[in-house]
Design a protein around this motif. Sequence first.
Motif, mmCIF file in Angstrom:
data_model
loop_
_atom_site.group_PDB
_atom_site.id
_atom_site.type_symbol
_atom_site.label_atom_id
_atom_site.label_comp_id
_atom_site.label_asym_id
_atom_site.label_seq_id
_atom_site.Cartn_x
_atom_site.Cartn_y
_atom_site.Cartn_z
ATOM 1 N N ARG A 1 0.852 -1.191 0.000
ATOM 2 C CA ARG A 1 0.000 0.000 0.000
ATOM 3 C C ARG A 1 0.886 1.238 0.000
ATOM 4 O O ARG A 1 1.742 1.406 0.879
ATOM 5 C CB ARG A 1 -0.894 -0.027 1.238
ATOM 6 N N LYS A 2 0.698 2.130 -0.985
ATOM 7 C CA LYS A 2 1.494 3.343 -1.088
ATOM 8 C C LYS A 2 0.805 4.500 -0.379
ATOM 9 O O LYS A 2 -0.431 4.569 -0.318
ATOM 10 C CB LYS A 2 1.732 3.707 -2.554
ATOM 11 N N LYS A 3 1.626 5.437 0.108
ATOM 12 C CA LYS A 3 1.107 6.624 0.790
ATOM 13 C C LYS A 3 1.156 7.826 -0.158
ATOM 14 O O LYS A 3 2.170 8.073 -0.817
ATOM 15 C CB LYS A 3 1.921 6.904 2.054
ATOM 16 N N TYR A 4 0.058 8.584 -0.189
ATOM 17 C CA TYR A 4 -0.096 9.711 -1.105
ATOM 18 C C TYR A 4 -0.394 10.983 -0.339
ATOM 19 O O TYR A 4 -1.172 10.974 0.635
ATOM 20 C CB TYR A 4 -1.254 9.467 -2.075
ATOM 21 N N VAL A 5 0.190 12.096 -0.783
ATOM 22 C CA VAL A 5 -0.237 13.422 -0.344
ATOM 23 C C VAL A 5 -0.763 14.164 -1.563
ATOM 24 O O VAL A 5 -0.364 13.894 -2.702
ATOM 25 C CB VAL A 5 0.922 14.219 0.307
#
Length: 432
Positions: free
Chosen positions: A3-7
Amino acid sequence: MARKKYVVCGVSTRANGMFIKPMLETFQTHCEVVGLLDADPGRFANCFRKFPPLNGLPVYMPDQFEQMIRETKPDVVIVAGADHTHADYIVQALEHNLDVISEKPMVTTGADCKRVLDAQNNSSGTLYVAFNYRYAPVHTRIKELILEGRIGRVTSVDLNWYLDTYHGASYFKRWNRKRSHSGGLSVHKSTHHIDLVNWWIDQKPVEAFAYGALNYFGSEGELNPAKEDGRYCGTCRVKQDCSYFMRWSTRSKETAPEDDHLTGIEVKPSAYTGYRADSCIFDSEIDIEDTYSAVVKYDKGAMMTYSVNFSLPYEGYRLAINGTKGRIETKEVLSKRISQHVTDQTIDYFPLFGGKETIHVVPRAGGHGGGDPLLLEDLFLGADPRRAYSILAGAEAGARSVLTGEAIWKSVESNQPIRIHDLLISAKANRV
């Protein structure tokens, strides 16, 4: 897949609908939104109202980008605010070796193209530009026909794009109406069209010459009901005398066309701080064109004649691509805002010697002709391994489309042909 983290930088209507909603719903097992950045606290509140699961998410102002990266440790930065804000966030993210997803246009000027290209060349991160038109089934089929060699070497392209009085006028109600914010519509909108052609024919634009004008909007617009600045559709005293407003409304009810992706633009005045999306299309601050006719020359010999008009009775385009072995033709009329029957889009293939073949394209659901869902899958799941050709756009494609759009409006301004590479050279000289 981890799971990737996005801003998200720029919590716009586009960011909410195109990126945040799919990440929370369709791609929730692959994506986590960990931070929001915007200049307007009202946009955070609007986002939290739309998406309650995000309540309590860290929020940041534009000068807190470094702090956001340090505290949230994202894998990917999504850039989706007003066009003129893109460059700073893209460059900073690439300097942190992060991947970046940018709404089109990538940036608004040749100078910012140079900054982004330099940052990309020095980064282990990758910039992706969200050119969703590439993914529409009719557009991918055109790409495939060219790759199959059906028309041989591409020699010329004729592309005429039409925006109706609802969609076209929407750009003159919003921040897009200022060149300093959007680069003008030859950048903000035409990059969609220019990128399609660049991608289809796999040639690089080298020179553009164009004419352009502000024919419909602005204070001198022929249908301006009163020469008076500072009006808003929601409170305008003369809106019932405005043909553009009344085309989509009645005296007793103000409406927007049903099932239209632009409906979300018509936000309430209080949704954002100090900004309204219903400014008068006849205001004198408008400093961009609404009509263009251009010729673009490519590095492998092709030429494109391109026109775009932002105030027509219906919406769509006409396209012809000519080559040494044949010709492709197609046209599209969008029927959502007009009461006429429109058949499924087809492609006509004319071999140089032989009979016409009509190719029926299987439609897909989703925004931008079915392109949005497929683009999002590539962005959030990785490129489709079954696809035999490259489709995701990067920094170079983003720059070519912006530079061509800038060359178009600068040619209008100077009445001279503009060498596209010169825009990068001048940008470099100005930075020294």
